[in-house]
Design a protein around this motif. Structure first.
Motif, PDB file in Angstrom:
ATOM      1  N   ALA A   1       0.857  -1.186   0.000  1.00  0.00           N
ATOM      2  CA  ALA A   1       0.000   0.000   0.000  1.00  0.00           C
ATOM      3  C   ALA A   1       0.890   1.232   0.000  1.00  0.00           C
ATOM      4  O   ALA A   1       2.111   1.140   0.179  1.00  0.00           O
ATOM      5  CB  ALA A   1      -0.928   0.019   1.218  1.00  0.00           C
ATOM      6  N   ALA A   2       0.277   2.395  -0.213  1.00  0.00           N
ATOM      7  CA  ALA A   2       1.010   3.664  -0.177  1.00  0.00           C
ATOM      8  C   ALA A   2       0.159   4.704   0.534  1.00  0.00           C
ATOM      9  O   ALA A   2      -1.075   4.688   0.446  1.00  0.00           O
ATOM     10  CB  ALA A   2       1.353   4.133  -1.588  1.00  0.00           C
ATOM     11  N   GLU A   3       0.819   5.615   1.231  1.00  0.00           N
ATOM     12  CA  GLU A   3       0.109   6.698   1.904  1.00  0.00           C
ATOM     13  C   GLU A   3      -0.382   7.713   0.871  1.00  0.00           C
ATOM     14  O   GLU A   3       0.420   8.330   0.171  1.00  0.00           O
ATOM     15  CB  GLU A   3       1.026   7.402   2.909  1.00  0.00           C
ATOM     16  N   ILE A   4      -1.680   7.892   0.812  1.00  0.00           N
ATOM     17  CA  ILE A   4      -2.246   8.914  -0.070  1.00  0.00           C
ATOM     18  C   ILE A   4      -2.261  10.269   0.632  1.00  0.00           C
ATOM     19  O   ILE A   4      -2.289  11.310  -0.017  1.00  0.00           O
ATOM     20  CB  ILE A   4      -3.659   8.518  -0.536  1.00  0.00           C
ATOM     21  N   PHE A   5      -2.193  10.248   1.965  1.00  0.00           N
ATOM     22  CA  PHE A   5      -2.101  11.498   2.727  1.00  0.00           C
ATOM     23  C   PHE A   5      -1.257  11.241   3.963  1.00  0.00           C
ATOM     24  O   PHE A   5      -1.431  10.254   4.666  1.00  0.00           O
ATOM     25  CB  PHE A   5      -3.480  12.015   3.124  1.00  0.00           C
ATOM     26  N   ASN A   6      -0.305  12.171   4.208  1.00  0.00           N
ATOM     27  CA  ASN A   6       0.606  12.091   5.343  1.00  0.00           C
ATOM     28  C   ASN A   6       0.555  13.434   6.064  1.00  0.00           C
ATOM     29  O   ASN A   6       1.035  14.443   5.536  1.00  0.00           O
ATOM     30  CB  ASN A   6       2.017  11.761   4.844  1.00  0.00           C
ATOM     31  N   SER A   7      -0.017  13.464   7.260  1.00  0.00           N
ATOM     32  CA  SER A   7      -0.364  14.732   7.915  1.00  0.00           C
ATOM     33  C   SER A   7       0.838  15.625   8.194  1.00  0.00           C
ATOM     34  O   SER A   7       0.768  16.847   8.023  1.00  0.00           O
ATOM     35  CB  SER A   7      -1.108  14.453   9.229  1.00  0.00           C
ATOM     36  N   VAL A   8       1.942  15.045   8.648  1.00  0.00           N
ATOM     37  CA  VAL A   8       3.083  15.875   9.024  1.00  0.00           C
ATOM     38  C   VAL A   8       3.752  16.505   7.805  1.00  0.00           C
ATOM     39  O   VAL A   8       4.533  17.463   7.943  1.00  0.00           O
ATOM     40  CB  VAL A   8       4.099  15.054   9.848  1.00  0.00           C
ATOM     41  N   SER A   9       3.443  16.008   6.607  1.00  0.00           N
ATOM     42  CA  SER A   9       4.030  16.560   5.384  1.00  0.00           C
ATOM     43  C   SER A   9       3.311  17.813   4.906  1.00  0.00           C
ATOM     44  O   SER A   9       3.592  18.310   3.815  1.00  0.00           O
ATOM     45  CB  SER A   9       4.008  15.502   4.273  1.00  0.00           C
ATOM     46  N   ASP A  10       2.394  18.322   5.697  1.00  0.00           N
ATOM     47  CA  ASP A  10       1.617  19.508   5.338  1.00  0.00           C
ATOM     48  C   ASP A  10       2.032  20.681   6.216  1.00  0.00           C
ATOM     49  O   ASP A  10       2.795  20.523   7.181  1.00  0.00           O
ATOM     50  CB  ASP A  10       0.119  19.199   5.530  1.00  0.00           C
TER      51      ASP A  10
END
Length: 297
Positions: free
Chosen positions: A139-148
């Motif tokens: 799987a892959a992260e479609i959203f990563n919170s700390v990257s915002d």
């Protein structure tokens, strides 16, 4: 034939699969970090400290899955890959030192019985074509919170990567996670919902291995099916949302933007030439739930 892409198998469980503690570069120790997410209503977490194998634990109010994060590259001499290991039953051990190639990372995670997940491809400035080096990724992260913002430039959303891969026939299941470090603005922003018989580690990991999960920032999905004969997708959400849109390999179609429905049931018939669909539920506050892309045939 009707394919059941998402189904309730006893309950939907909320989990954060990417977080760090004082064992690596996180602000809280392991126990405090787990208690933090339990206090915010999470059913399970995976503690994924850098290059440190984390233990499985079943607490009264939250499940802890074994986990770790492994990385390579610097985007100067070699491309950056960060790979999560979730649910391994023995310790992950790299064979060639602390900075192995991504192929070795994935191989060692699989050898340890873990589920390898590609973390924050957008933050990593990954070349989309390098997904072919990631054979075995689950799987892959479609959203990563700390990257915002405010922690990083706006590289949290990897939707474009998922669509570029799906266009090539690489239908990557999607997760979302906080990648918690400071336990401040990045916390409780994005997670996965796993449809499992219980929150026991084995049931949660079975749901993940079978793909019975979706990523969310708030909106819920209770069912997702696809009728291959009719080329008809049916998605159900219990929430009063703004609507649903469907990404695909085609660029044009107003039909893929479906405004709010009173009954929460959305139907979309794949257009000629559409090889995959990737539905997204949009809440009235703009927060989203992301289902994994699936083939139309």
């Amino acid at each position: 034939m009707i394919r059941k892409l998402l189904q309730d198998r006893g309950g939907w469980y909320r989990g954060n699969l990417h977080m760090h503690t004082t064992r690596s570069d996180g602000a809280l120790d392991r126990d405090a970090a787990i208690r933090f997410y339990a206090a915010h209503g999470y059913d399970f977490v995976a503690v994924t400290d850098h290059r440190i194998n984390g233990e499985e634990e079943l607490r009264e109010n939250i499940t802890v899955l074994s986990g770790s994060e492994w990385d390579t590259g610097d985007n100067v001499h070699a491309p950056v890959f960060h790979i999560l290991c979730i649910g391994n039953w023995k310790a992950v051990q790299m064979k060639t030192g602390p900075r192995p190639e991504v192929e070795e990372i994935i191989s060692c995670i699989l050898e340890a019985g873990g589920i390898p997940i590609l973390a924050h491809p957008t933050w990593s400035l990954m070349d989309p074509g390098d997904i072919r080096r990631c054979r075995g990724i689950a799987a892959a992260e479609i959203f990563n919170s700390v990257s915002d913002l405010p922690m990083n430039p706006q590289r949290a959303d990897a939707s474009l990567y998922l669509d570029l891969w799906a266009k090539q026939g690489i239908l990557m299941p999607v997760t979302a996670a906080d990648d918690t470090h400071s336990y401040q603005a990045e916390c409780c922003v994005s997670w996965i919902m796993a449809g499992a018989a219980s929150r026991a580690p084995g049931d949660l990991l079975a749901a993940m291995r079978e793909g019975n999960f979706y990523a969310s920032q708030g909106p819920r999905i209770t069912a997702l099916t696809y009728d291959t004969g009719e080329r008809l997708m049916t998605l159900t959400t219990p929430d009063d949302v703004a609507g649903v849109y469907v990404a695909s390999n085609l660029a044009w179609s107003n039909e893929r933007i479906m405004p709010r429905r009173q009954d929460g049931v959305y139907h979309y018939r794949a257009l000629p030439g559409e090889t995959y669909l990737r539905p997204v539920v949009v809440g009235r506050d703009g927060k989203r739930a992301f289902a994994s892309p699936f083939a139309t045939v």
